[in-house]
Write a protein that holds these residues in place. Structure first.
Motif, short mmCIF file in Angstrom:
data_model
loop_
_atom_site.label_atom_id
_atom_site.label_comp_id
_atom_site.label_asym_id
_atom_site.label_seq_id
_atom_site.Cartn_x
_atom_site.Cartn_y
_atom_site.Cartn_z
N ILE A 171 0.73 -1.10 11.85
CA ILE A 171 0.32 0.19 11.60
C ILE A 171 -0.94 0.49 12.31
O ILE A 171 -2.03 -0.24 12.33
CB ILE A 171 0.14 0.42 10.00
N ALA A 172 -0.84 1.65 13.00
CA ALA A 172 -2.11 2.11 13.69
C ALA A 172 -3.01 3.04 12.75
O ALA A 172 -4.40 3.23 13.41
CB ALA A 172 -1.54 2.76 14.84
N GLY A 173 -2.37 3.58 12.23
CA GLY A 173 -3.23 4.82 11.27
C GLY A 173 -2.11 5.71 10.61
O GLY A 173 -1.14 5.74 10.73
N GLY A 174 -3.08 6.93 10.22
CA GLY A 174 -2.29 7.96 9.70
C GLY A 174 -2.92 8.92 8.72
O GLY A 174 -4.18 8.59 8.66
N LEU A 175 -2.14 9.70 8.21
CA LEU A 175 -2.83 10.44 6.93
C LEU A 175 -2.02 10.22 5.59
O LEU A 175 -0.66 9.95 5.82
CB LEU A 175 -2.25 11.97 7.29
N GLY A 176 -2.74 9.88 4.56
CA GLY A 176 -2.28 9.69 3.39
C GLY A 176 -2.12 8.15 3.17
O GLY A 176 -1.52 7.80 1.99
N LEU A 177 -2.95 7.36 3.98
CA LEU A 177 -2.62 5.73 3.82
C LEU A 177 -3.98 5.50 2.81
O LEU A 177 -4.90 6.22 2.98
CB LEU A 177 -2.95 5.01 5.04
N GLU A 237 0.51 -1.37 0.03
CA GLU A 237 0.12 -0.10 -0.07
C GLU A 237 0.77 1.23 0.09
O GLU A 237 0.41 2.26 -0.40
CB GLU A 237 -0.81 -0.05 1.34
N LEU A 238 1.96 1.22 0.47
CA LEU A 238 3.00 2.12 0.60
C LEU A 238 4.48 1.75 0.43
O LEU A 238 4.82 0.75 1.06
CB LEU A 238 2.80 3.09 1.80
N TYR A 239 5.14 2.47 -0.40
CA TYR A 239 6.52 2.28 -0.48
C TYR A 239 7.42 3.48 -0.81
O TYR A 239 7.20 3.98 -1.79
CB TYR A 239 6.78 1.33 -1.81
N VAL A 274 4.30 -0.12 3.72
CA VAL A 274 2.97 -0.52 4.56
C VAL A 274 2.37 -1.64 3.46
O VAL A 274 2.19 -1.35 2.46
CB VAL A 274 1.78 0.51 4.72
N TYR A 323 1.65 10.66 6.76
CA TYR A 323 1.98 10.37 8.17
C TYR A 323 1.32 9.35 8.82
O TYR A 323 0.28 8.93 8.71
CB TYR A 323 1.14 11.67 8.97
N LEU A 366 5.70 4.44 -4.13
CA LEU A 366 4.42 3.85 -4.46
C LEU A 366 3.38 4.39 -3.31
O LEU A 366 3.73 4.32 -2.15
CB LEU A 366 4.47 2.45 -4.52
#
Lengths: 99, 99
Positions: A93-99, A36-38, A55, B38, B97
């Motif tokens: 991962i608990a959470g955040g912004l931009g996921l 989901e994120l790199y 992520v 974040y 990504l």
């Protein structure tokens, strides 16, 4: 639980740009593998350190991605340009912004 | 140059969930301050470590965000629940990504 990974590596002198290019070249393909994120970043305080923040849908997705032929080929290309200095941290991962 | 920050902190025993909740409560507001990413994660190998991975439009945006009243209030709430063990790494973001 969404799985996170933060790792660092150090390149041989003068090879960081090349390693970064290799790491980024395969990034788009990671989504299909459950990524989901790199994010690839270079340390500002030296010329050899690279940090990667990832992520994944699950730890299993990350592990399976390491077995893909294209991943193994990329690792094979990059490893000779790295020193043996790695750090790694696995996360939930608990959470955040931009996921 | 897009600016990255990876940091870790350790909480007092039993306070990690509370600190994570505080960190996440302000996440949505960060976008207006120039934050692009974040991510808050908790270490899987202990009960006290939290990692935060951030991407900002610039280092200046990140610095300015630390001066916002809501940021200062959040830091004030969280600090008493933390130990003095921090790590921090600033980065130039090369790409990836999900950005």
């Amino acid at each position: 639980m969404t799985y996170g990974y933060i790792g660092s590596m150090k390149t041989m002198p003068g090879r960081r740009d090349e390693v970064v290019a290799h790491l980024l070249s395969g990034a788009d393909g990671l989504r299909a593998a459950g990524c989901e994120l790199y994010v690839v970043g270079v340390a500002e305080d030296d010329d050899v350190t690279i940090w990667v923040s990832e992520v994944w849908k699950s730890e299993r997705h990350h592990k399976n991605s390491l077995e893909l032929p294209e991943t193994k080929a990329a690792i094979g290309k990059v490893m000779p340009m790295l020193t043996a200095e790695f750090t790694r941290q696995t996360l939930s991962i608990a959470g955040g912004l931009g996921l």
